[in-house]
Design a protein around this motif. Sequence first.
Motif, PDB file in Angstrom:
ATOM      1  N   LEU A   1       4.428   5.986  -5.518  1.00 11.04           N
ATOM      2  CA  LEU A   1       4.494   5.973  -6.857  1.00 11.04           C
ATOM      3  C   LEU A   1       3.428   6.791  -7.518  1.00 11.04           C
ATOM      4  CD1 LEU A   1       5.027   2.151  -7.887  1.00 11.04           C
ATOM      5  CD2 LEU A   1       6.648   3.962  -7.313  1.00 11.04           C
ATOM      6  N   ALA A   2       2.594   7.092  -6.789  1.00 14.14           N
ATOM      7  CA  ALA A   2       1.305   8.045  -7.186  1.00 14.14           C
ATOM      8  C   ALA A   2       1.425   9.493  -6.762  1.00 14.14           C
ATOM      9  CB  ALA A   2      -0.021   7.690  -6.458  1.00 14.14           C
ATOM     10  N   SER A   3       2.617   9.539  -6.028  1.00 11.11           N
ATOM     11  CA  SER A   3       2.758  11.041  -5.619  1.00 11.11           C
ATOM     12  C   SER A   3       4.240  11.630  -5.976  1.00 11.11           C
ATOM     13  CB  SER A   3       2.830  11.116  -4.059  1.00 11.11           C
ATOM     14  OG  SER A   3       3.799  10.180  -3.496  1.00 11.11           O
ATOM     15  N   ASP A   4       4.874  10.465  -6.559  1.00 11.55           N
ATOM     16  CA  ASP A   4       6.535  10.861  -6.876  1.00 11.55           C
ATOM     17  C   ASP A   4       6.815  10.348  -8.323  1.00 11.55           C
ATOM     18  OD1 ASP A   4       9.153  11.304  -7.338  1.00 11.55           O
ATOM     19  OD2 ASP A   4       9.495  11.343  -5.056  1.00 11.55           O
ATOM     20  N   LYS A   5       6.712  11.201  -9.231  1.00  7.14           N
ATOM     21  CA  LYS A   5       6.948  10.790 -10.879  1.00  7.14           C
ATOM     22  C   LYS A   5       8.425  10.100 -11.022  1.00  7.14           C
ATOM     23  CE  LYS A   5       3.687  13.817 -12.916  1.00  7.14           C
ATOM     24  NZ  LYS A   5       3.791  15.010 -13.884  1.00  7.14           N
ATOM     25  N   LEU A   6       9.423  10.666 -10.337  1.00 11.89           N
ATOM     26  CA  LEU A   6      10.864  10.330 -10.489  1.00 11.89           C
ATOM     27  C   LEU A   6      10.675   8.885  -9.740  1.00 11.89           C
ATOM     28  CD1 LEU A   6      12.949  13.546  -9.460  1.00 11.89           C
ATOM     29  CD2 LEU A   6      12.457  12.327 -11.832  1.00 11.89           C
ATOM     30  N   LEU A   7      10.271   8.716  -8.647  1.00 13.42           N
ATOM     31  CA  LEU A   7      10.259   7.135  -8.025  1.00 13.42           C
ATOM     32  C   LEU A   7       9.388   6.332  -9.028  1.00 13.42           C
ATOM     33  CD1 LEU A   7       9.523   7.926  -4.164  1.00 13.42           C
ATOM     34  CD2 LEU A   7      11.674   6.968  -5.401  1.00 13.42           C
TER      35      LEU A   7
ATOM     36  N   ASP B   1       0.798  -1.359  -0.075  1.00 13.32           N
ATOM     37  CA  ASP B   1      -0.041   0.127   0.059  1.00 13.32           C
ATOM     38  C   ASP B   1       0.945   1.139  -0.033  1.00 13.32           C
ATOM     39  OD1 ASP B   1      -2.264  -1.372  -0.045  1.00 13.32           O
ATOM     40  OD2 ASP B   1      -2.509  -1.711   2.280  1.00 13.32           O
ATOM     41  N   ARG B   2       2.126   1.152   0.732  1.00 12.21           N
ATOM     42  CA  ARG B   2       2.810   2.384   0.701  1.00 12.21           C
ATOM     43  C   ARG B   2       3.538   2.489  -0.661  1.00 12.21           C
ATOM     44  NH1 ARG B   2       6.425   2.569   6.355  1.00 12.21           N
ATOM     45  NH2 ARG B   2       4.876   2.181   7.801  1.00 12.21           N
ATOM     46  N   LEU B   3       3.969   1.654  -1.252  1.00 13.04           N
ATOM     47  CA  LEU B   3       4.455   1.656  -2.676  1.00 13.04           C
ATOM     48  C   LEU B   3       3.706   2.527  -3.529  1.00 13.04           C
ATOM     49  CD1 LEU B   3       6.805   1.084  -4.683  1.00 13.04           C
ATOM     50  CD2 LEU B   3       5.573  -1.326  -5.095  1.00 13.04           C
ATOM     51  N   LYS B   4       2.303   1.962  -3.783  1.00  9.54           N
ATOM     52  CA  LYS B   4       1.216   2.487  -4.474  1.00  9.54           C
ATOM     53  C   LYS B   4       1.204   4.000  -4.146  1.00  9.54           C
ATOM     54  CE  LYS B   4      -1.734  -1.572  -4.938  1.00  9.54           C
ATOM     55  NZ  LYS B   4      -2.864  -2.122  -4.555  1.00  9.54           N
TER      56      LYS B   4
END
Length: 216
Positions: free
Chosen positions: A86-92, A80-83
């Motif tokens: 990735l949703a909040s950081d384009k570079l990540l 859940d943390r990964l989602k």
Amino acid sequence: MSSQHHIPKCTVKHIPLKRIFDIIFSFAALILGLPLFLLAALCIRFSSKGPIFYSHERIGRGGRSFRCYKFRTMYENADDRLKELLASDKLLKKEWDESRKLKNDPRILPIGRFLRKTSLDELPQFWNVVKGDLSIVGPRPLVACEVVGYLGEKASKILSIRPGLTCIWQVSGRNDLSYHTRIQLDEEYVDNLSFLLDLKLILRTIPSMVSSKGAY
């Protein structure tokens, strides 16, 4: 396995000597490595809430799926943390899309970083070898979306043998290598498969674990 991933049918190679070696080597590792198992389990238990072990669905020989075991190296609810990340950081997200890894992954426990760098988090996979899911040496096990997205026409060759705990990729830079290079190395291994090559890669794996190069 998710219905959106269509794993192609693959031929299967049977190599009896390799399988016998895998079983003997794995039982020896499980017995001799018991103190490390217990120490790692205790460190995880006292460092965070959650289970000691983590399993994830991977694609094995012939395109068959299996649960691949590891020591848990992340905080609870890591998926859940990964989602959210990735949703909040384009570079990540770009980094994840390119390698399926994050170099400075905030989800990883402090003890988890050590276990990953030394590959000790993968000790439970010796049980996968005993079960017949994995081999000691072979292409690294992929998730379904990686098989579909990256292997393409090479899937039939690479999935013709059991994936392994170690491989050419493991001793050649690990996560510092691109997916394209990784697949080339897996293909090279299948093309040159031999007992002598397996022994060489096993011996090269030990200094690779110590140096931790490309491990995160």
